[in-house]
Motif scaffolding. Sequence first.
Motif, mmCIF file in Angstrom:
data_model
loop_
_atom_site.group_PDB
_atom_site.id
_atom_site.type_symbol
_atom_site.label_atom_id
_atom_site.label_comp_id
_atom_site.label_asym_id
_atom_site.label_seq_id
_atom_site.Cartn_x
_atom_site.Cartn_y
_atom_site.Cartn_z
ATOM 1 N N SER A 96 48.551 16.316 -90.892
ATOM 2 C CA SER A 96 47.852 15.838 -89.701
ATOM 3 C C SER A 96 46.365 16.180 -89.775
ATOM 4 O O SER A 96 45.963 17.182 -90.378
ATOM 5 N N GLU A 134 50.810 6.313 -87.115
ATOM 6 C CA GLU A 134 50.743 7.290 -88.200
ATOM 7 C C GLU A 134 49.280 7.541 -88.598
ATOM 8 O O GLU A 134 48.905 8.674 -88.920
ATOM 9 N N HIS A 174 55.486 4.810 -95.290
ATOM 10 C CA HIS A 174 56.220 5.869 -95.987
ATOM 11 C C HIS A 174 55.238 6.875 -96.583
ATOM 12 O O HIS A 174 55.444 8.098 -96.482
ATOM 13 N N LYS A 204 53.365 9.407 -94.142
ATOM 14 C CA LYS A 204 54.189 10.483 -93.590
ATOM 15 C C LYS A 204 54.075 11.763 -94.417
ATOM 16 O O LYS A 204 54.423 12.851 -93.953
ATOM 17 N N SER A 205 53.578 11.639 -95.655
ATOM 18 C CA SER A 205 53.409 12.810 -96.514
ATOM 19 C C SER A 205 52.048 13.481 -96.325
ATOM 20 O O SER A 205 51.825 14.581 -96.849
ATOM 21 N N ARG A 265 47.869 10.050 -86.241
ATOM 22 C CA ARG A 265 48.307 11.425 -86.519
ATOM 23 C C ARG A 265 47.471 12.072 -87.611
ATOM 24 O O ARG A 265 47.116 13.255 -87.514
ATOM 25 N N SER A 304 53.791 1.018 -85.642
ATOM 26 C CA SER A 304 54.293 2.169 -86.397
ATOM 27 C C SER A 304 53.232 2.748 -87.321
ATOM 28 O O SER A 304 52.981 3.962 -87.306
ATOM 29 N N TRP A 305 52.617 1.892 -88.141
ATOM 30 C CA TRP A 305 51.632 2.447 -89.079
ATOM 31 C C TRP A 305 50.322 2.824 -88.388
ATOM 32 O O TRP A 305 49.626 3.758 -88.831
#
Length: 286
Positions: free
Chosen positions: A39, A76, A32, A35-36, A79, A72-73
Amino acid sequence: MKTSSFDLAIEHLGPPSYQNEGVAIYNMECLHAMKSIPSELINLTVTSPPYNIGKEYESLIETSEYIEWCSSWMSEIHRITRSNGTFWLNVGYFEVKNRGLAVPISYLLWDKTPFYFLQEVVWNYSAGVACRTRFSPRNEKLLWYVKNPAEYTFNLDAVRDPNVKYPNQKKNGKLKCNPLGKNPSDVWQIAKVTSGANRSSKERTSHPAQFPTEMIERIIKSSSNESDLILDPFMGSGSTAIAALSNNRKVIGFEINQAYVELAKTRIESYFSEKKALETQPELAF
């Protein structure tokens, strides 16, 4: 004046649970939180996630679910990593129902990320579980990923091993070995952070799965440069923060357990206190 990557990350993440010079720790779930982050902001991520083996800080889930969660992580992290950035992942082993008892987690995760897998490093340690029906396990894996295999940071001279058996041996009048030492190779013999009344490591905290700072320092020195931004999405007891700060890097960490945030805070505050004490000591006159 240009905003630093560290300040920019904090600007997007909001006020951290703990902040000091060059370090910010958030009491947040990492997926979570990441995501903030904009990139291509992070230079190096180094971390060790829960191993899904029933430690006090995790809940057991099915192997397939664990792999999906890690994917998933890790995606991220890819990215938010700079184009020449690096990702180091430390994992152990677990039981796969009806398939294997001590299965290296690296076998299941190595290709579950967009990163380019550069190399596996074996962390060999002396202390661990003692077995009678199989060989006692004494290693974990470090997976070294890069975003661009044609351009990434690798400072070999910063981590050379000075323990050379024949440092002055020559061939055709030239030294055979680099005067700074030898390549430490892909097997690292670094002591585990142990507990116990008679064998507890000096850096031991109450965290049940603590990184040895020596290992993290080798990764940080070799795979980043001074002032770079380091990320640890599973901060735990704060070893990555200590290693980063000790080597003039900035660091951001996420930790879902508030008690571990406090533990990391205590270690970091102690580091700054010791650093200040050393800096204010009067120089000896000769």
